[in-house]
Design a protein around this motif. Structure first.
Motif, PDB file in Angstrom:
ATOM      1  N   ASN A   1       0.821  -1.215   0.000  1.00 35.60           N
ATOM      2  CA  ASN A   1       0.000   0.000   0.000  1.00 35.60           C
ATOM      3  C   ASN A   1       0.853   1.263   0.000  1.00 35.60           C
ATOM      4  O   ASN A   1       0.392   2.335   0.388  1.00 35.60           O
TER       5      ASN A   1
ATOM      6  N   GLN B   1      -0.548   4.323  -1.819  1.00 34.49           N
ATOM      7  CA  GLN B   1      -1.645   4.968  -1.105  1.00 34.49           C
ATOM      8  C   GLN B   1      -1.128   5.759   0.083  1.00 34.49           C
ATOM      9  O   GLN B   1      -1.619   6.853   0.386  1.00 34.49           O
TER      10      GLN B   1
ATOM     11  N   LYS C   1       0.252   8.978  -1.009  1.00 38.91           N
ATOM     12  CA  LYS C   1      -0.834   9.892  -1.349  1.00 38.91           C
ATOM     13  C   LYS C   1      -1.399  10.553  -0.093  1.00 38.91           C
ATOM     14  O   LYS C   1      -1.731  11.746  -0.098  1.00 38.91           O
TER      15      LYS C   1
ATOM     16  N   HIS D   1      -1.218   9.257  -9.428  1.00 37.93           N
ATOM     17  CA  HIS D   1      -2.254   8.657  -8.582  1.00 37.93           C
ATOM     18  C   HIS D   1      -3.636   8.611  -9.225  1.00 37.93           C
ATOM     19  O   HIS D   1      -4.489   7.857  -8.772  1.00 37.93           O
TER      20      HIS D   1
END
Length: 319
Positions: free
Chosen positions: A83, A86, A89, A119
């Motif tokens: 991950n 993510q 982000k 993204h």
């Protein structure tokens, strides 16, 4: 505010191997929690480990020991690496130097839009609209998109850096002394902008600084570091009202007073001695060579970070 911290730092240490015998202990056994929507100020002298701590949180450095938990999950765990995109982000960083943190070969559109391209799947028109909105939110305009970073002032460059951090809609931002390289007149504008953006976007900040008057204005909680370790931690109002550690007391006494009549009566605590080297430090209080209240035990044992009350902690043998 949720009961579960958004970010948890547990016993974080970061060492740098200088040579076979010497180890620079930049950060040692640091622990704190950051809850959603709040601003935590991290203060201390240059070289105390503030920026190194922030860089560990955004995974620019891998810690030597300890954990960084985001929403309860260790970000340095092998399973969490799936991950990673993510996490990148959700957690962004505003760097201290707006001159070195922007690529001089990229236009503002490329700098701010890079994260969006990675993204999200957006068209060129959608990208232009997003970037235009981001620039507008930090006080710039559409015409700036085609320019390069060297065409801007320091304050404008830092606004570009903030727009870049906001581009992927993060939840948590590490602000690494974002105003220290700016003129005083620009500093207030950037601080007010950060407060406004936090309210509009429900952002959470770790605000790293050495200016305690700025930290008082912006932060809900304050953590004081000295030579890689936390020496005091409390809510902002409590820390400024009742500083317990001798180092915190000295820092607060150094805050300039605007009123000349009050300034004349204000007592300045002047620390003596030199800051000890963080390379192979002694296993005792790090502040022992500069403290005015030093006792025998200070030379013999490292003080623990004790809880004085529910919201105030201090690492000192006086308590």
């Amino acid at each position: 505010m949720n009961n579960q911290p958004l970010v948890q730092v547990k016993n974080l240490s970061k060492y740098f191997q200088i040579n076979k015998k010497e180890i620079l202990k930049a950060v040692e056994d640091v622990s704190f929690d950051i809850y959603e929507g709040e601003t935590v100020g991290l203060v201390g002298e240059s070289g105390c480990g503030k920026s190194t701590t922030g860089r560990c949180l955004v995974k620019l450095y891998e810690p030597t020991k300890g954990e960084v938990l985001y929403q309860g999950k260790n970000v340095f765990d092998d399973n969490f690496s799936k991950n990673k995109l993510q996490y990148c982000k959700n957690i962004q960083m505003i760097f201290q130097n707006p001159y070195s943190s922007l690529n001089p070969r990229m236009t503002v559109k490329d700098i701010v839009g890079e994260g969006i391209r990675i993204h999200e799947n957006v068209t060129e028109n959608e990208l232009d609209e997003r970037i235009e909105d981001l620039l507008k939110s930090v006080g710039l305009n559409k015409e700036h998109m085609s320019r390069f970073s060297h065409e801007f002032s320091g304050g404008q460059r830092q606004r570009i850096g903030i727009a870049r951090a906001l581009s992927v809609n993060p939840k948590f931002i590490v602000c690494d002394e974002p105003i220290s390289a700016l003129d005083v007149s620009i500093q207030a504008q950037v601080l007010n902008m950060l407060k406004r953006l936090q309210k509009e976007r429900n952002l959470t900040y770790l605000f790293i600084a050495h200016d305690l008057s700025v930290v008082k204005y912006l932060s809900d909680k304050v953590i004081v570091m000295y030579l890689g370790m936390i020496v005091e931690q409390a809510e902002s109002v409590e820390l400024y009202r009742n500083p317990l550690h001798p180092y915190t007391q000295a820092l607060l006494s150094a805050i300039p007073e605007a009123d000349p009549n009050i300034a004349k009566t204000k007592e300045r605590i002047r620390l003596k001695g030199e800051i000890p080297s963080p390379i192979n430090p002694k296993e005792c209080c790090r502040f022992v060579e500069r403290c005015m209240y030093v006792k025998k035990i200070c030379h013999e044992e490292m003080p623990d970070l004790k809880t004085i009350d529910s919201k105030h902690k201090v690492a000192c043998h006086l308590y």
